[in-house]
Design a protein around this motif. Structure first.
Motif, PDB file in Angstrom:
ATOM      1  N   ASP A 175       2.028   1.486  -3.621  1.00 11.69           N
ATOM      2  CA  ASP A 175       0.947   2.355  -4.297  1.00 11.69           C
ATOM      3  C   ASP A 175       0.641   3.797  -4.149  1.00 11.69           C
ATOM      4  O   ASP A 175       0.553   4.434  -5.114  1.00 11.69           O
ATOM      5  CB  ASP A 175      -0.514   1.515  -3.756  1.00 11.69           C
ATOM      6  N   ARG A 176       0.923   4.173  -2.710  1.00 15.99           N
ATOM      7  CA  ARG A 176       0.667   5.546  -2.500  1.00 15.99           C
ATOM      8  C   ARG A 176       1.884   6.314  -3.284  1.00 15.99           C
ATOM      9  O   ARG A 176       1.629   7.471  -3.928  1.00 15.99           O
ATOM     10  CB  ARG A 176       0.559   5.773  -1.115  1.00 15.99           C
TER      11      ARG A 176
ATOM     12  N   CYS B 248       0.786  -1.164  -0.091  1.00 15.96           N
ATOM     13  CA  CYS B 248      -0.035  -0.071   0.030  1.00 15.96           C
ATOM     14  C   CYS B 248       0.846   1.209   0.118  1.00 15.96           C
ATOM     15  O   CYS B 248       0.488   2.324  -0.640  1.00 15.96           O
ATOM     16  CB  CYS B 248      -1.096   0.091   1.294  1.00 15.96           C
TER      17      CYS B 248
ATOM     18  N   VAL C 222       3.389   5.708  -5.885  1.00 15.34           N
ATOM     19  CA  VAL C 222       3.361   5.764  -7.544  1.00 15.34           C
ATOM     20  C   VAL C 222       2.154   6.687  -7.652  1.00 15.34           C
ATOM     21  O   VAL C 222       2.279   7.621  -8.564  1.00 15.34           O
ATOM     22  CB  VAL C 222       3.042   4.448  -8.063  1.00 15.34           C
ATOM     23  N   ARG C 223       0.903   6.590  -6.870  1.00 13.27           N
ATOM     24  CA  ARG C 223      -0.256   7.275  -7.236  1.00 13.27           C
ATOM     25  C   ARG C 223      -0.004   8.748  -6.945  1.00 13.27           C
ATOM     26  O   ARG C 223      -0.629   9.524  -7.586  1.00 13.27           O
ATOM     27  CB  ARG C 223      -1.324   6.683  -6.396  1.00 13.27           C
ATOM     28  N   GLU C 224       1.027   9.292  -5.930  1.00  7.77           N
ATOM     29  CA  GLU C 224       1.129  10.374  -5.588  1.00  7.77           C
ATOM     30  C   GLU C 224       2.156  11.107  -6.475  1.00  7.77           C
ATOM     31  O   GLU C 224       2.363  12.260  -6.316  1.00  7.77           O
ATOM     32  CB  GLU C 224       1.332  10.602  -4.123  1.00  7.77           C
ATOM     33  N   GLY C 225       2.519  10.520  -7.549  1.00 10.35           N
ATOM     34  CA  GLY C 225       3.632  11.033  -8.248  1.00 10.35           C
ATOM     35  C   GLY C 225       4.965  11.170  -7.790  1.00 10.35           C
ATOM     36  O   GLY C 225       5.819  11.865  -8.262  1.00 10.35           O
ATOM     37  N   GLN C 226       5.365  10.223  -6.857  1.00 11.56           N
ATOM     38  CA  GLN C 226       6.672  10.466  -6.135  1.00 11.56           C
ATOM     39  C   GLN C 226       7.800   9.937  -6.940  1.00 11.56           C
ATOM     40  O   GLN C 226       8.759  10.292  -6.734  1.00 11.56           O
ATOM     41  CB  GLN C 226       6.618   9.760  -4.553  1.00 11.56           C
ATOM     42  N   TRP C 227       7.498   8.848  -7.710  1.00  6.42           N
ATOM     43  CA  TRP C 227       8.458   8.026  -8.502  1.00  6.42           C
ATOM     44  C   TRP C 227       9.297   8.860  -9.310  1.00  6.42           C
ATOM     45  O   TRP C 227      10.467   8.802  -9.288  1.00  6.42           O
ATOM     46  CB  TRP C 227       7.725   6.948  -9.116  1.00  6.42           C
TER      47      TRP C 227
END
Ligand code: 8YV
Length: 317
Positions: free
Chosen positions: A123-124, A120, A126-131
């Motif tokens: 997932d957060r 999780c 990637v989803r939050e644009g941190q990558w």
């Protein structure tokens, strides 16, 4: 005239609701604007109650239903019903035994893998644009392997056994605790919960909560240790939540995967901010397949009891 049935928690399967409504005069207690007035007017007519495992029914409410013959629990836990009181009145209390075993065990393993692999949190990220902002592989800490973990199961009933089958397939050495050793279970029995925790990398709670309030306390968590994970798909009250939060905050255990809490739907706020917890809203049995099977069993229990028979799944009579 159709028998009157009081529903204390919703059923989410339309075909089950249709049949409930076709066969019974169903009163949804949770929709009553004035519960007192409702009970004064209808309480004496109610012959059946439908409730959830976590919701159960309080004695004060049963006492207001003098014609009550059956409490059909749409769940497997009857810890929220006073079985002795129900028995003293000859009321059948039924549960959907066996219907939810596979899904609950699936979620237990899912929570453990999600927690030790940080699914999780990943997932957060990637989803939050941190990558793209942190493309170096070290931006996310390395995770912990699940396969081969030493798994300790607390409560070797239907769900505990289904968890054991799954964990064994991942090459996990298994041990368990329960009120007594079970001759048909091929895994190590450890009578003392603290000792089981000491021997385990992950403790999975699968026990009934009737007489086991707070059994997972500071000492048990200390024994589980800084590399250990706690998974709870049974009942929140098995765990001393205050001790759990303190253990997680101090790094005395590695993480927790929790489907159930002491005071649902309220979750201790400290757990929300932690990256090493995986939290669910009491969803272990919440699939179409299982909830349909559970609904069918509720219908069968009502039908048997209101026809004057002892329901197959009665736990009180
Ligand atoms: C259900 C449960 O979510 O079986 C139980 O005891 O707590 C859960 O599986 C609940 O009963 C749904 O009504």
């Amino acid at each position: 005239m159709k028998p009157h049935v009081l529903q204390l928690s919703p059923i989410l399967i339309p075909s089950v609701n249709e049949r409930l409504n076709a066969l019974y005069q169903v009163h949804r207690f949770y929709e009553q604007a004035d519960p007192e007035a409702f009970l004064a007017e209808q309480g004496a007519h109610i012959r059946g109650v439908v409730s959830g495992g976590h919701t159960g029914i309080r004695n004060e409410l049963m006492a207001r239903l003098p014609a009550l013959q059956v409490v059909a629990i749409n769940g497997v836990g009857t810890d929220a019903v006073d079985l002795a009181y129900a028995r003293s009145r000859g009321i059948h209390v039924t549960a959907t035994l066996g219907a939810l075993t596979e899904d609950v065990a699936d979620l237990a393993i899912g929570l453990l893998i999600a927690t030790c692999r940080g699914i999780c949190a990943g997932d957060r990220f990637v989803r939050e644009g941190q990558w793209p902002l942190h493309p170096q592989p070290s931006a996310i800490p390395l995770a912990r392997r699940f396969s081969g973990m030493r798994v300790g199961i607390v409560g070797m009933g239907r769900v505990g056994r289904a968890v054991a089958t799954r964990a064994a397939a991942f090459g996990c050495p298994l041990a368990y605790t329960d009120l007594r050793a079970m001759p048909d279970v091929p895994h190590d029995f450890v009578a003392d919960l603290r000792e089981l925790a000491r021997r385990s990398d992950a403790l999975i709670l699968c026990a009934a909560a009737d007489q086991a309030q707070g059994i997972v306390n500071a000492e048990v968590l200390q024994a589980l240790g800084p590399g250990g994970y706690l998974i709870n798909i049974a009942r929140g009250k098995l765990v001393n939540e205050h001790d759990l939060v303190a253990a997680l905050q101090a790094g005395r255990i590695a993480g927790a995967g929790l489907d159930v809490f002491v005071d649902e739907p309220h979750v201790p706020p400290a757990l929300l901010a932690m990256p090493n917890t995986t939290l669910q809203a009491h969803r272990a049995s919440a699939t179409w397949e299982t909830r349909t099977a559970m609904g069918e069993m509720v219908l069968a229990s009502l039908a048997q009891a209101l026809a004057g028979q002892r329901p197959d799944n009665s736990l009180s009579t």
